[in-house]
Design an enzyme around this catalytic site. Structure first.
Site, PDB file in Angstrom:
ATOM      1  N   PRO A 109       0.819  -1.208   0.000  1.00 20.52           N
ATOM      2  CA  PRO A 109       0.000   0.000   0.000  1.00 20.52           C
ATOM      3  C   PRO A 109       0.856   1.262   0.000  1.00 20.52           C
ATOM      4  O   PRO A 109       1.872   1.344   0.686  1.00 20.52           O
ATOM      5  CB  PRO A 109      -0.797  -0.135   1.296  1.00 20.52           C
ATOM      6  CG  PRO A 109      -0.857  -1.595   1.560  1.00 20.52           C
ATOM      7  CD  PRO A 109       0.468  -2.129   1.083  1.00 20.52           C
ATOM      8  N   GLU A 110       0.442   2.230  -0.790  1.00 24.61           N
ATOM      9  CA  GLU A 110       1.134   3.513  -0.838  1.00 24.61           C
ATOM     10  C   GLU A 110       0.591   4.421   0.264  1.00 24.61           C
ATOM     11  O   GLU A 110      -0.401   4.108   0.926  1.00 24.61           O
ATOM     12  CB  GLU A 110       0.918   4.165  -2.204  1.00 24.61           C
ATOM     13  CG  GLU A 110       1.159   3.249  -3.389  1.00 24.61           C
ATOM     14  CD  GLU A 110       2.609   3.190  -3.830  1.00 24.61           C
ATOM     15  OE1 GLU A 110       3.333   4.175  -3.667  1.00 24.61           O
ATOM     16  OE2 GLU A 110       3.009   2.142  -4.349  1.00 24.61           O
TER      17      GLU A 110
ATOM     18  N   LYS B 249       3.316   5.201   6.004  1.00 22.16           N
ATOM     19  CA  LYS B 249       2.610   3.947   5.784  1.00 22.16           C
ATOM     20  C   LYS B 249       2.185   3.288   7.101  1.00 22.16           C
ATOM     21  O   LYS B 249       1.815   2.119   7.117  1.00 22.16           O
ATOM     22  CB  LYS B 249       3.483   2.993   4.975  1.00 22.16           C
ATOM     23  CG  LYS B 249       3.804   3.530   3.584  1.00 22.16           C
ATOM     24  CD  LYS B 249       4.605   2.516   2.799  1.00 22.16           C
ATOM     25  CE  LYS B 249       4.916   3.056   1.409  1.00 22.16           C
ATOM     26  NZ  LYS B 249       5.636   2.067   0.591  1.00 22.16           N
TER      27      LYS B 249
ATOM     28  N   ARG C  67      13.036  -4.695  -4.770  1.00 24.85           N
ATOM     29  CA  ARG C  67      11.749  -4.435  -5.381  1.00 24.85           C
ATOM     30  C   ARG C  67      11.875  -4.421  -6.899  1.00 24.85           C
ATOM     31  O   ARG C  67      12.935  -4.110  -7.450  1.00 24.85           O
ATOM     32  CB  ARG C  67      11.218  -3.062  -4.905  1.00 24.85           C
ATOM     33  CG  ARG C  67      11.154  -2.900  -3.403  1.00 24.85           C
ATOM     34  CD  ARG C  67      10.037  -3.700  -2.774  1.00 24.85           C
ATOM     35  NE  ARG C  67       8.761  -3.195  -3.220  1.00 24.85           N
ATOM     36  CZ  ARG C  67       8.179  -2.105  -2.717  1.00 24.85           C
ATOM     37  NH1 ARG C  67       8.770  -1.420  -1.754  1.00 24.85           N
ATOM     38  NH2 ARG C  67       7.005  -1.703  -3.146  1.00 24.85           N
TER      39      ARG C  67
END
Length: 269
Positions: free
Chosen positions: A2-3, A51, A250
């Site tokens: 999630p951003e 976050k 990533r």
């Protein structure tokens, strides 16, 4: 993962469902909080910090506590009406249930679930850089923190929450494409670091309050991103096939034509 805008939206959902409410029952399904009972506590507010989610609570004796959680890759909170079927995730992923007279909040696959005195929140989130969607947003400080690591790739630096809090893989890829910067460019080689930071904040702010994230301006399926999730598809600018590779831990998406690598300028002196 999630951003920052997704976490911000989640905090607002919890705030609307629980703020000001008396907790009538709680059920923690993690070992460290298994015997914790929040019955009789009051929810003061729900907030996000980058976050991280911070559910701030008051005990019957007016002591202030914070229930901290992190969504990481797959966590989620859902709010239901009393008696409504819980349909968010499989039951075995539930980590906490908070009940009030008007709502039931269910946390699925939450990480770093911790209950701490509110005065100690900084021990959990004090290391974070300026929050792109927070009242403390300070673009100059974000630029300074990024510039402190001149040899780090800009792709990795944007994901480091100690530099600025809230950018995830999606916004990293989209911001770098829009600024024409290769993800492998060292921070020292980015021609306009303040402009890049400002764009990141604008994109997150533009998507705040909705669940469909778009950097293109379109909310139609398949049209919301320039490069993210579009491996081998034609670049929307030049038609070159979008590439996907690992950067650090990533994956990253980029256009090799629109985002050429630039040489690092020589250090002064």
């Amino acid at each position: 993962m999630p951003e920052g805008d997704t976490v911000w939206n989640t905090a607002r959902v919890l705030h609307r469902a629980l703020a000001g409410a008396l907790i009538t029952g709680s059920d923690f399904r993690v070992p460290q909080l298994a015997t914790t009972d929040l019955t009789g506590w009051t929810v003061r507010e729900s907030a996000s910090r980058g976050k991280h989610l911070l559910l701030r609570l008051d005990t019957p004796t007016e002591a202030h506590w914070t229930l901290h959680s992190h969504l990481r890759m797959d966590g989620a909170w859902r709010a239901y009406a009393p008696g409504e079927r819980w349909s968010g995730r499989p039951a075995h992923l539930i980590r906490v249930v908070l009940r009030s007279a008007g709502a039931v909040a269910v946390g699925y696959h939450l990480h770093d679930l911790t209950l701490v005195p509110s005065a100690e929140e900084d021990q959990l989130v004090g290391h974070l850089g300026p929050d792109l969607l927070g009242p403390d947003w300070d673009p100059a400080e974000a630029v300074r923190r990024l510039a402190d690591h001149p040899e780090q790739t800009i792709g990795e630096a944007l994901l480091d929450q100690r530099n600025l809090a809230g950018v995830g893989n999606l916004y990293k890829c989209e911001v770098l494409f829009l600024r024409g910067v290769s993800p492998w460019t060292p921070v020292a080689g980015v021609p306009d670091l303040p402009g890049l930071v400002a764009l990141a904040q604008r994109l997150l702010a533009a998507n705040r309050g909705r669940w469909t994230q778009s950097s293109t301006g379109s909310l139609h399926r398949g049209q919301t991103s320039y490069v993210y999730g579009r491996r081998a598809q034609p670049c929307r600018r030049c038609g070159t096939a979008i590439r996907k590779e690992e950067l650090g831990e990533r994956v990253t998406y980029w256009c090799p034509v629109c985002q050429p690598e630039r040489p690092v300028p020589p250090l002064a002196g």
